[in-house]
Enzyme design. Structure first.
Site, PDB file in Angstrom:
ATOM      1  N   ARG A  89     -10.541 -11.200   1.697  1.00 35.33           N
ATOM      2  CA  ARG A  89     -11.427 -12.206   1.100  1.00 35.33           C
ATOM      3  C   ARG A  89     -10.760 -13.584   1.101  1.00 35.33           C
ATOM      4  O   ARG A  89     -11.427 -14.606   1.173  1.00 35.33           O
ATOM      5  CB  ARG A  89     -11.850 -11.745  -0.304  1.00 35.33           C
ATOM      6  CG  ARG A  89     -10.724 -11.595  -1.271  1.00 35.33           C
ATOM      7  CD  ARG A  89     -11.095 -10.716  -2.464  1.00 35.33           C
ATOM      8  NE  ARG A  89     -11.141  -9.288  -2.107  1.00 35.33           N
ATOM      9  CZ  ARG A  89     -11.498  -8.320  -2.947  1.00 35.33           C
ATOM     10  NH1 ARG A  89     -11.839  -8.604  -4.191  1.00 35.33           N
ATOM     11  NH2 ARG A  89     -11.531  -7.064  -2.542  1.00 35.33           N
ATOM     12  N   LYS A 133       0.851  -1.201   0.000  1.00 30.32           N
ATOM     13  CA  LYS A 133       0.000   0.000   0.000  1.00 30.32           C
ATOM     14  C   LYS A 133       0.886   1.250   0.000  1.00 30.32           C
ATOM     15  O   LYS A 133       2.011   1.201   0.504  1.00 30.32           O
ATOM     16  CB  LYS A 133      -0.831   0.028   1.293  1.00 30.32           C
ATOM     17  CG  LYS A 133      -2.010  -0.911   1.314  1.00 30.32           C
ATOM     18  CD  LYS A 133      -2.792  -0.749   2.614  1.00 30.32           C
ATOM     19  CE  LYS A 133      -3.953  -1.722   2.679  1.00 30.32           C
ATOM     20  NZ  LYS A 133      -4.988  -1.460   1.655  1.00 30.32           N
TER      21      LYS A 133
HETATM   22  N1  BES Z   1      -8.162  -3.637   4.326  1.00 31.12           N
HETATM   23  C1  BES Z   1      -8.282  -3.194   2.991  1.00 31.12           C
HETATM   24  C2  BES Z   1      -9.550  -2.399   2.735  1.00 31.12           C
HETATM   25  C3  BES Z   1      -9.644  -1.042   3.367  1.00 31.12           C
HETATM   26  C4  BES Z   1      -9.053   0.051   2.764  1.00 31.12           C
HETATM   27  C5  BES Z   1     -10.380  -0.849   4.502  1.00 31.12           C
HETATM   28  C6  BES Z   1      -9.179   1.313   3.333  1.00 31.12           C
HETATM   29  C7  BES Z   1     -10.513   0.404   5.061  1.00 31.12           C
HETATM   30  C8  BES Z   1      -9.909   1.485   4.470  1.00 31.12           C
HETATM   31  C9  BES Z   1      -8.296  -4.382   2.026  1.00 31.12           C
HETATM   32  O1  BES Z   1      -7.553  -5.479   2.403  1.00 31.12           O
HETATM   33  C10 BES Z   1      -7.763  -3.892   0.733  1.00 31.12           C
HETATM   34  O2  BES Z   1      -6.661  -3.461   0.711  1.00 31.12           O
HETATM   35  N2  BES Z   1      -8.575  -3.974  -0.304  1.00 31.12           N
HETATM   36  C11 BES Z   1      -8.195  -3.515  -1.595  1.00 31.12           C
HETATM   37  C12 BES Z   1      -8.803  -4.443  -2.606  1.00 31.12           C
HETATM   38  C13 BES Z   1      -8.307  -4.223  -4.012  1.00 31.12           C
HETATM   39  C14 BES Z   1      -6.840  -4.570  -4.119  1.00 31.12           C
HETATM   40  C15 BES Z   1      -9.113  -5.083  -4.951  1.00 31.12           C
HETATM   41  C16 BES Z   1      -8.717  -2.087  -1.782  1.00 31.12           C
HETATM   42  O3  BES Z   1      -9.804  -1.778  -1.306  1.00 31.12           O
HETATM   43  O4  BES Z   1      -7.996  -1.292  -2.371  1.00 31.12           O
HETATM   44 ZN    ZN Z   2      -5.529  -5.324   1.808  1.00 27.83          ZN
END
Ligand code: BES
Ligand code: ZN
Ligand code: ZN
Length: 550
Positions: A359, A285
């Site tokens: 997921r 990230k």
């Molecule tokens: N934990 C995150 C989702 C999240 C992001 C929750 C910001 C709260 C605030 C999750 O694991 C994630 O990173 N999801 C990705 C999915 C994508 C790569 C398809 C996302 O939301 O960017």
């Molecule tokens: Zn994630």
């Protein structure tokens, strides 16, 4: 926080801080507010007349009454317009008052029963039990502060140790007591969830979560089973193990079982995402806000806390709480984009982005839930940033394969004010997670309905079991304080699902449909515990019996 009850006149009750309320638009204060107006030589009326205090939601006015009122200080809290009044205004008023009490250094709060009776402003739609429950919840949650890492003085202010609800109607005592009991159990459980999530990320790895769950289970009398790497490997949980590979902190699968005393009662499984830190893994990230990813176990924390609430409040349904927990880091052994993992269900997962890890761990958690032959499954997960874009922080995303189950949770959302909003699950959306090389891939089409793509992925692992997925990415923590939630973890989901389960009536669905033809399965799910009569589970998709309001 000790909760006591006093039958009598609010104005004659000695207190460091007496909390009363006022509806917006009131010109002539009534009930306790009238006595306070008198004891301040008409100050309250003067404030109202000049418009300096209007009674808007959560607006406050601190007064120092003289003779006639025994309290040293009186806090008047606005309830907003009478025709827009809902139960949450009571919870909010209590939360606002609790925050004021903390800044005043008052540890014993005395409050009228907002919304009920002469002093409370009287609203026939709200029962004394509901108001008492909301006041206890609002006070406990609004007065919450997380001070574990404050050195020296520990915290800026002292916690509220006692709440006294004062009401002059002796006939309401039993109701108020009952509401306060439920409110205490629920808000203490929410605090339990907040305390887990608010810890420094490195201080709540999967093993810590598991140990805390086990300790709590012992205290309240729940069955607790924890699996580490060895048991997970034996169960072929290649999805959870795959995500965990990039971290030195081992994964855990946490299972807490609440069993009710009714023979043949239904079973609901609740599955919570327990990613104790989400760096994104190899699909790292960006640094901005990455710190907030210590909250990525909020669904798991709420699930563990829910089990606690069930043990205390004993609803008439079996509840199995499951938390697949791992840390998503880009270590030398980390799973990578392009990898294909084999989940416990036998479903192969093409990993295209290691940041869509929630997921993946839920795949094994949901599959494990099926082994309990549940009548319904609910999962809670901080699953997608897209959900924050869609709904912000005022509603969790709800996706489902069963309208009757969804309706129950929507009703609970209104009752608890942990509101949910449904997104569609049209079958075309599932195309987005179809893989060319494996059974499913872990991301959908970039920039398109990311929240639904996440849910479509999860759906693959629940078969036909009635299921609701709650995406709590926008609601699990707040960076802006709310009337009964300071900055940090909110504990969302605990009160919501407790409400659904405390009001549970058999959910009718056809168990014969439970085996999903598409889902390859390595083995039949094991049957656990008692045998069950499925005789009454005819028809599909219809809820029966009690609903909503407690
Ligand atoms: N934990 C995150 C989702 C999240 C992001 C929750 C910001 C709260 C605030 C999750 O694991 C994630 O990173 N999801 C990705 C999915 C994508 C790569 C398809 C996302 O939301 O960017
Ligand atoms: Zn994630
Ligand atoms: Zn995540």
């Amino acid at each position: 926080m000790k909760v006591t009850l006093k039958v009598g006149d609010a104005a004659k009750t000695p207190a460091d801080l007496l909390v009363v309320n006022l509806f917006e638009g009131t010109t002539k204060p009534g009930g306790a507010a009238a006595a306070i107006d008198k004891a301040t030589r008409g100050q309250l009326s003067a404030y109202l007349k000049d418009g300096d205090f209007k009674g808007k939601p959560n607006e406050t006015l601190l007064l120092r009454p003289t003779r006639g009122v025994k309290a040293r200080r009186v806090l008047v809290v606005g309830l907003g317009k009478k025709n827009r009044f809902i139960l949450d205004r009571v919870r909010q008023a209590a939360g606002t008052a609790a925050q004021a009490a903390r800044s005043l250094g008052v540890t014993h709060v005395v409050s009228v029963l907002h919304g009920v009776g002469e002093d409370g402003g009287g609203d026939e739609d709200i029962s004394a039990a509901e108001a008492a429950q909301a006041i206890v919840e609002g006070t406990r949650l609004g007065g919450y502060a997380f001070s574990l890492y404050k050195s020296g003085k520990k915290s800026d202010s002292k916690p509220i140790t006692q709440l006294t609800i004062v009401d002059n109607d002796a006939a309401k005592v039993r109701e108020i007591r009952e509401g306060a009991r439920v409110g205490s159990a629920l808000s203490d459980s929410v605090v339990f969830a907040r305390d887990l999530a608010n810890r420094s990320g490195s201080d709540h790895p999967p093993k810590y979560l598991a140990d805390e769950a086990r300790k709590m289970a012992r205290e309240v009398g729940l069955r607790c089973t924890i699996w580490g790497p060895r048991e997970l490997a034996r169960a072929k949980m290649g999805a959870l193990l795959g995500v965990a590979r990039g971290s030195r902190n081992e994964p855990r699968l946490i299972v807490l079982e609440y069993r009710c005393n009714t023979k043949g009662a239904q079973t609901v499984c609740v599955v919570g995402k327990g990613i104790t830190f989400d760096s994104g893994g190899i699909s790292l990230k960006p640094p901005g806000k990455m710190d907030e990813m210590k909250f990525d176990m909020s669904g798991g924390a709420a699930t563990i806390a829910l089990a606690r609430a069930m043990a205390l409040l004993k609803p008439d349904v079996n509840v199995v709480c499951i938390v697949p927990s791992a840390e998503n880091l880009p270590g030398g052994n980390a799973y990578k984009p392009g990898d294909i993992l084999t989940s416990a269900a036998g479903v192969t997962i093409e990993v295209l982005n290691t940041d869509a890890e929630g997921r993946i761990v839920l795949a094994d958690g949901l599959h494990h839930a099926l082994s309990f032959k549940p009548d319904a499954i609910v999962d809670m997960a901080t699953l997608t940033g897209a959900c924050v874009v869609a709904l912000g922080s005022h509603a969790s995303g709800l996706m489902t394969n069963n309208a009757a189950l969804a309706d129950r949770i929507k009703a609970s959302g209104e009752a608890t004010y942990e509101r949910v909003w449904e997104l569609p699950m049209f079958e075309e959306y599932a195309d987005a997670v179809k893989s060319e090389v494996a059974d499913i891939k872990n991301i959908g089409n970039a920039g398109e309905a990311g929240t639904i793509a996440g849910a479509s992925f999860l759906q693959k692992f629940v078969g036909k079991t009635p299921w609701v997925h709650l995406d709590i990415a926008g609601t699990a923590w707040t960076m802006k304080k709310k009337p009964y939630a300071p900055r940090g973890a909110t504990g969302v989901g605990v009160r919501l699902l407790a409400h659904t389960l405390l009001n549970w009536a058999p959910l009718v669905h056809d168990k014969a449909d439970d085996d999903d033809d598409d889902a390859p399965r390595r083995r039949k799910p094991r049957t656990r515990g008692k045998g069950r009569s499925n005789g009454r589970l005819a028809g599909r998709g219809h809820a029966t019996g009690r609903r909503g309001g407690r």
